[in-house]
Design a protein around this motif. Structure first.
Motif, PDB file in Angstrom:
ATOM      1  N   VAL A 169     -12.011   6.579  29.882  1.00 51.53           N
ATOM      2  CA  VAL A 169     -12.563   6.866  31.208  1.00 51.53           C
ATOM      3  C   VAL A 169     -12.450   8.356  31.478  1.00 51.53           C
ATOM      4  CG1 VAL A 169     -12.364   6.429  33.674  1.00 51.53           C
ATOM      5  CG2 VAL A 169     -11.933   4.577  32.028  1.00 51.53           C
ATOM      6  N   VAL A 178     -12.300  -0.242  41.924  1.00 51.58           N
ATOM      7  CA  VAL A 178     -13.112  -0.861  40.881  1.00 51.58           C
ATOM      8  C   VAL A 178     -14.592  -0.748  41.236  1.00 51.58           C
ATOM      9  CG1 VAL A 178     -13.521  -2.969  39.558  1.00 51.58           C
ATOM     10  CG2 VAL A 178     -11.218  -2.458  40.415  1.00 51.58           C
ATOM     11  N   ASP A 179     -15.360  -0.209  40.304  1.00 47.20           N
ATOM     12  CA  ASP A 179     -16.804  -0.021  40.453  1.00 47.20           C
ATOM     13  C   ASP A 179     -17.515  -1.119  39.681  1.00 47.20           C
ATOM     14  OD1 ASP A 179     -19.455   0.754  40.393  1.00 47.20           O
ATOM     15  OD2 ASP A 179     -19.051   2.843  39.883  1.00 47.20           O
ATOM     16  N   LEU A 180     -18.208  -1.999  40.412  1.00 46.06           N
ATOM     17  CA  LEU A 180     -18.880  -3.146  39.798  1.00 46.06           C
ATOM     18  C   LEU A 180     -20.383  -2.942  39.687  1.00 46.06           C
ATOM     19  CD1 LEU A 180     -17.016  -5.941  41.819  1.00 46.06           C
ATOM     20  CD2 LEU A 180     -16.466  -5.129  39.503  1.00 46.06           C
ATOM     21  N   VAL A 205     -15.819  -6.402  35.883  1.00 51.51           N
ATOM     22  CA  VAL A 205     -14.651  -5.716  35.333  1.00 51.51           C
ATOM     23  C   VAL A 205     -13.520  -6.738  35.268  1.00 51.51           C
ATOM     24  CG1 VAL A 205     -12.943  -3.891  35.666  1.00 51.51           C
ATOM     25  CG2 VAL A 205     -15.358  -3.459  36.216  1.00 51.51           C
ATOM     26  N   ALA A 221     -12.345   5.838  38.755  1.00 55.63           N
ATOM     27  CA  ALA A 221     -12.714   4.445  39.002  1.00 55.63           C
ATOM     28  C   ALA A 221     -12.392   3.598  37.783  1.00 55.63           C
ATOM     29  CB  ALA A 221     -14.202   4.347  39.335  1.00 55.63           C
ATOM     30  N   ASN A 222     -12.014   2.351  38.037  1.00 57.89           N
ATOM     31  CA  ASN A 222     -11.715   1.369  36.990  1.00 57.89           C
ATOM     32  C   ASN A 222     -10.479   1.726  36.162  1.00 57.89           C
ATOM     33  OD1 ASN A 222     -13.988  -0.011  37.875  1.00 57.89           O
ATOM     34  ND2 ASN A 222     -15.321   0.905  36.337  1.00 57.89           N
ATOM     35  N   THR A 223      -9.553   2.434  36.772  1.00 58.62           N
ATOM     36  CA  THR A 223      -8.260   2.714  36.140  1.00 58.62           C
ATOM     37  C   THR A 223      -7.164   2.541  37.192  1.00 58.62           C
ATOM     38  OG1 THR A 223      -8.295   5.086  36.646  1.00 58.62           O
ATOM     39  CG2 THR A 223      -9.262   4.388  34.549  1.00 58.62           C
ATOM     40  N   LEU A 242      -7.511  -2.808  33.325  1.00 52.15           N
ATOM     41  CA  LEU A 242      -8.889  -3.013  33.756  1.00 52.15           C
ATOM     42  C   LEU A 242      -9.801  -2.725  32.573  1.00 52.15           C
ATOM     43  CD1 LEU A 242      -8.756  -1.282  37.264  1.00 52.15           C
ATOM     44  CD2 LEU A 242      -9.145  -3.719  36.842  1.00 52.15           C
ATOM     45  N   THR A 243     -10.688  -3.683  32.284  1.00 52.93           N
ATOM     46  CA  THR A 243     -11.581  -3.555  31.131  1.00 52.93           C
ATOM     47  C   THR A 243     -12.988  -3.960  31.547  1.00 52.93           C
ATOM     48  OG1 THR A 243      -9.735  -4.238  29.701  1.00 52.93           O
ATOM     49  CG2 THR A 243     -11.945  -4.207  28.725  1.00 52.93           C
ATOM     50  N   LEU A 244     -13.969  -3.131  31.250  1.00 52.09           N
ATOM     51  CA  LEU A 244     -15.357  -3.521  31.495  1.00 52.09           C
ATOM     52  C   LEU A 244     -15.686  -4.740  30.647  1.00 52.09           C
ATOM     53  CD1 LEU A 244     -17.231  -0.075  31.511  1.00 52.09           C
ATOM     54  CD2 LEU A 244     -16.142  -1.274  33.415  1.00 52.09           C
TER      55      LEU A 244
END
Length: 283
Positions: A227, A117-119, A124, A86-88, A214-216
């Motif tokens: 990650v 994408v995990d919010l 993100v 997730a998030n990559t 993608l960046t938190l």
């Protein structure tokens, strides 16, 4: 063979009835507040079956999306074309094989870049580098399969850009130069495409793909965290998502849909189907 043959009809109605009796969708009702708690009139078995069919169709895309999401984030990106944590981003570096059936058949004039994408922990930020005029688009789908934003050449041009994908209900400030995009659900799918003018053009396309980041939000301006690729071995990553969903027992299907609606609330425009589902105790 008709999908709605008598055995399937009976199973669907029985599943919906058992599901309603267990009240497994109650958390979703509390979360959305979309349906009134007023008493409802009794319904016949035939009408109940009609409503169960409608509920099945309504929940089908939500469940299919989550099955696809779980497969992707639990697949090894080194050995599969769809896998990445997730998030990559996972980039397809060449035209896809016609047999790729993870979700739908791909196109053959673009290279894909996919990210789930995990919010649930906050916004993100999705970034794009300058593509020097090259056509690209990054459609962002919510868990109901609705495309709610499409950064790309047609919408915001091809220069460097940053967008914060924000979960429902989030309140806070964003860094300068970062545009806010409100997501309807807590999980979203970015399914990007970058123009490719044949295999000889791949190196230039890869440079554009490598510019997708993608960046938190909490990591913005610093060193992004590494990650971890934590794979859950219990997730079936071999069977096509549609086959998994189509063969899911009715009670399991409706229960799964109820659980998903807690984190991925229905749209406000879904009032009518939610009201229909309530008539058989499903919301």
């Amino acid at each position: 063979m008709s999908f709605w043959k008598p055995t399937r009809r009976a199973a669907l109605l029985a599943g919906a009835s058992a599901f309603a009796a267990q009240h497994v969708i109650a958390p979703a009702r509390a979360n959305t507040g979309a349906v009134s708690s007023a008493p409802v009139a009794p319904v016949s078995d035939e009408e109940a079956l009609d409503i169960a069919r409608e509920a099945y169709v309504y929940l089908y895309p939500l469940i299919t999306m989550d099955v696809s999401r779980l497969q992707a984030i639990n697949s090894d990106p080194e050995t599969t074309v769809i896998g990445s944590p997730a998030n990559t981003f996972n980039h397809l570096r060449a035209y896809s094989d016609a047999n790729l059936r993870a979700v739908v058949r791909p196109s053959f004039d673009t290279l894909y870049s996919s990210a789930w994408v995990d919010l649930t922990s906050g916004p993100v930020i999705i970034s794009t580098a300058d593509t020097n005029g090259r056509y690209f688009l990054l459609p962002i789908l919510d868990m109901w399969t609705d495309v709610f934003a499409v950064p790309g050449k047609r919408t915001n041009g091809t220069g460097e850009a940053h967008f914060a994908i924000v979960p429902p209900g989030w309140v806070g400030d964003l860094p300068d130069g970062v545009e806010r995009i409100d997501a309807p659900t807590s999980f979203v799918w970015v399914l990007g495409r970058t123009q490719a003018n044949g295999p000889a053009d791949y190196p230039m396309v890869h440079k554009v793909q490598d510019g997708y980041k993608l960046t938190l939000l909490e990591d913005w301006g610093g060193t992004p965290r590494t990650v971890q690729n934590a794979i859950d071995p219990s997730v079936d990553t071999e069977t096509e998502p549609l086959k998994i969903v189509n063969e899911m027992p009715a009670v399991e299907f409706f229960k799964y849909g109820a659980e998903l609606m807690v984190l991925n609330p229905p749209h406000t425009s879904d009032w009518s189907i939610l009201a229909r589902m309530r008539r058989i105790g499903m919301t």
